[in-house]
Design a protein around this motif. Structure first.
Motif, short mmCIF file in Angstrom:
data_model
loop_
_atom_site.label_atom_id
_atom_site.label_comp_id
_atom_site.label_asym_id
_atom_site.label_seq_id
_atom_site.Cartn_x
_atom_site.Cartn_y
_atom_site.Cartn_z
N ALA A 101 0.81 -1.22 0.00
CA ALA A 101 0.00 0.00 0.00
C ALA A 101 0.84 1.27 0.00
O ALA A 101 0.32 2.36 -0.23
CB ALA A 101 -0.92 0.00 1.23
N SER A 123 -5.73 5.22 -5.43
CA SER A 123 -6.10 3.84 -5.11
C SER A 123 -7.48 3.61 -5.69
O SER A 123 -8.38 4.42 -5.46
CB SER A 123 -6.19 3.64 -3.59
N ASP A 160 0.57 7.77 -0.83
CA ASP A 160 0.19 6.38 -1.09
C ASP A 160 -0.56 5.78 0.09
O ASP A 160 -1.60 5.13 -0.06
CB ASP A 160 1.47 5.57 -1.39
N SER A 186 -4.06 7.36 0.34
CA SER A 186 -5.04 6.97 -0.68
C SER A 186 -5.65 5.61 -0.32
O SER A 186 -6.85 5.41 -0.47
CB SER A 186 -4.42 6.97 -2.09
N THR A 187 -4.84 4.71 0.20
CA THR A 187 -5.37 3.40 0.61
C THR A 187 -6.28 3.55 1.83
O THR A 187 -7.39 3.02 1.87
CB THR A 187 -4.21 2.43 0.92
#
Ligand code: AMP
Ligand code: MG
Length: 362
Positions: free
Chosen positions: A197, A268, A312, A315-316
């Motif tokens: 992730a 994501s 990152d 976004s997950t």
């Protein structure tokens, strides 16, 4: 358990082709005419299980060899093989996982870690805590059970895990049961890390460090799958344009981000890696609270901020949390967010409204 398959094996070439188009889409927006002494270097390649699309603007004196795009590919391969990938036997994560999987009489396993891994995990643990565990990189057993990365690439027969298997894997999930000490990690035996992730965001941070260390590079945009870093400027001074994929219309864009200078963008989505079985979409973003693919009502989340890892990770996490809590989490980090619901409703932070133009307005 028998499943009637609507989408049988998704052929890997099809996925590759789709991603290549996406990557080409990003680079298409980036081409521009360079000043005489600044050369544009472009490259599309694969690393970290995804497409890497680079456009660099490099000041050139005389006939120098172009090594910069190859340098960046080397950085990504090293990051994956030596640090992050649980699949590469020699990586730090694989070493931690192997030790945690071993037999022990004690209640926990203590493993040493590098300063860089400590820094990475410290940042992740903070976001896990701030998202009430929506982001949890200790779900390695669960993600391997679902095996959605390979499933979506059509490499294995589709088999949806049963409740018992899910419950068993979930017993080994829980970031709050892991202790980060100065040089060591203390984790319950059986816990397995999966840094999928955050890996591509970390890759963008490493690329950025390389760019900052390379005075001949005056501008760059590099996309590592759904994570993008922009840096410096184009020779003609025009802004970077980064396209966001449409989550439901293959090959189309939802819109374009217009950015100047250094930014980190991560998306994501439930359309990236998934299989459909009996009309149900099983995608690769899992809800650690339920053990199954997150059903928060969202189908895509894009974050823009000043750190690759953060973009990152957020976004997950926001994808799992859903529109309201996701927006609040992003705002608490000062990040810009664009969240798309399955019914098409789009939510944006105020700053995102200024940099995002929907496809039809382009
Ligand atoms: P991303 O595409 O950045 O949202 O990351 C998805 C990848 O991270 C998956 O392929 C899994 O390897 C892993 N993953 C899935 N769900 C989670 C979660 N809730 N927390 C942490 N890692 C996850
Ligand atoms: Mg992510």
């Amino acid at each position: 358990m028998e499943n009637k398959l609507e989408n049988r094996k998704r052929k890997s070439w099809k996925i590759f082709y789709r991603k290549l188009l996406a990557a080409a889409g990003v680079s298409l927006f980036l081409t521009g005419c360079g000043a005489a002494h600044i050369r544009q270097q472009s490259a599309v390649d694969t690393a970290m299980g995804t497409i890497v699309s680079q456009t660099l603007y490099v000041r050139q004196e005389g006939e120098q060899e172009e090594t910069e795009t190859a340098d960046i590919m080397r950085i990504l391969t090293q990051l994956e093989e030596q640090e992050l990938s649980w699949r590469s036997a020699d990586s730090e994560v694989a070493r931690i996982n192997a030790l945690a999987a071993g037999e022990t009489e004690e209640g926990s396993v203590v493993v040493s870690m590098s300063p860089s891994m400590r820094e990475i995990l410290t940042q992740i643990w903070q976001i896990s805590s701030d998202s009430q565990g929506a982001l949890d990189v200790t779900l390695g057993r669960l993600s391997r059970l679902w095996n959605l990365d390979e499933l979506a690439a059509g490499e294995t027969e589709v088999s949806i895990p049963g409740q018992e298997q899910i419950q068993s894997a979930m017993r080994d999930v829980g970031y709050e049961r892991v202790r980060l000490a100065e040089e060591a990690l203390e984790l319950p035996p059986g816990v397995q890390l999966d840094l999928g992730a955050v890996g591509k965001g970390i890759a963008c941070d490493r690329i950025s460090a390389y760019l900052c260390d390379s005075p001949q590079i005056t501008g760059a945009v590099v996309a590592v799958g759904g994570s993008v870093v922009t840096y410096g400027q184009k020779p003609d001074g025009s802004p970077w344009k980064v396209a966001i994929m449409h989550p439901r219309e293959e090959g189309k864009y939802l819109g374009v981000l217009t950015l100047t200078g250094e930014h980190y963008i991560s998306t994501s989505g439930d359309y990236e890696r998934y299989v459909t079985v009996d009309g149900v979409r099983y995608h690769h973003i899992l809800d650690p609270a339920t053990g199954v693919p997150a059903r928060s009502g969202l189908c895509s989340v894009t974050i823009v901020c000043d750190s690759g890892l953060q973009a990152d990770a957020l976004s997950t996490a926001c994808f799992v949390l859903g529109p309201e809590q996701g927006l609040a989490l992003a705002q608490s980090y000062g990040a810009e967010a664009l969240l798309v619901e399955e019914n098409g409703t789009v939510h944006m932070t105020e700053g995102m409204e200024k940099i995002f133009s929907p496809d039809e307005q382009r």
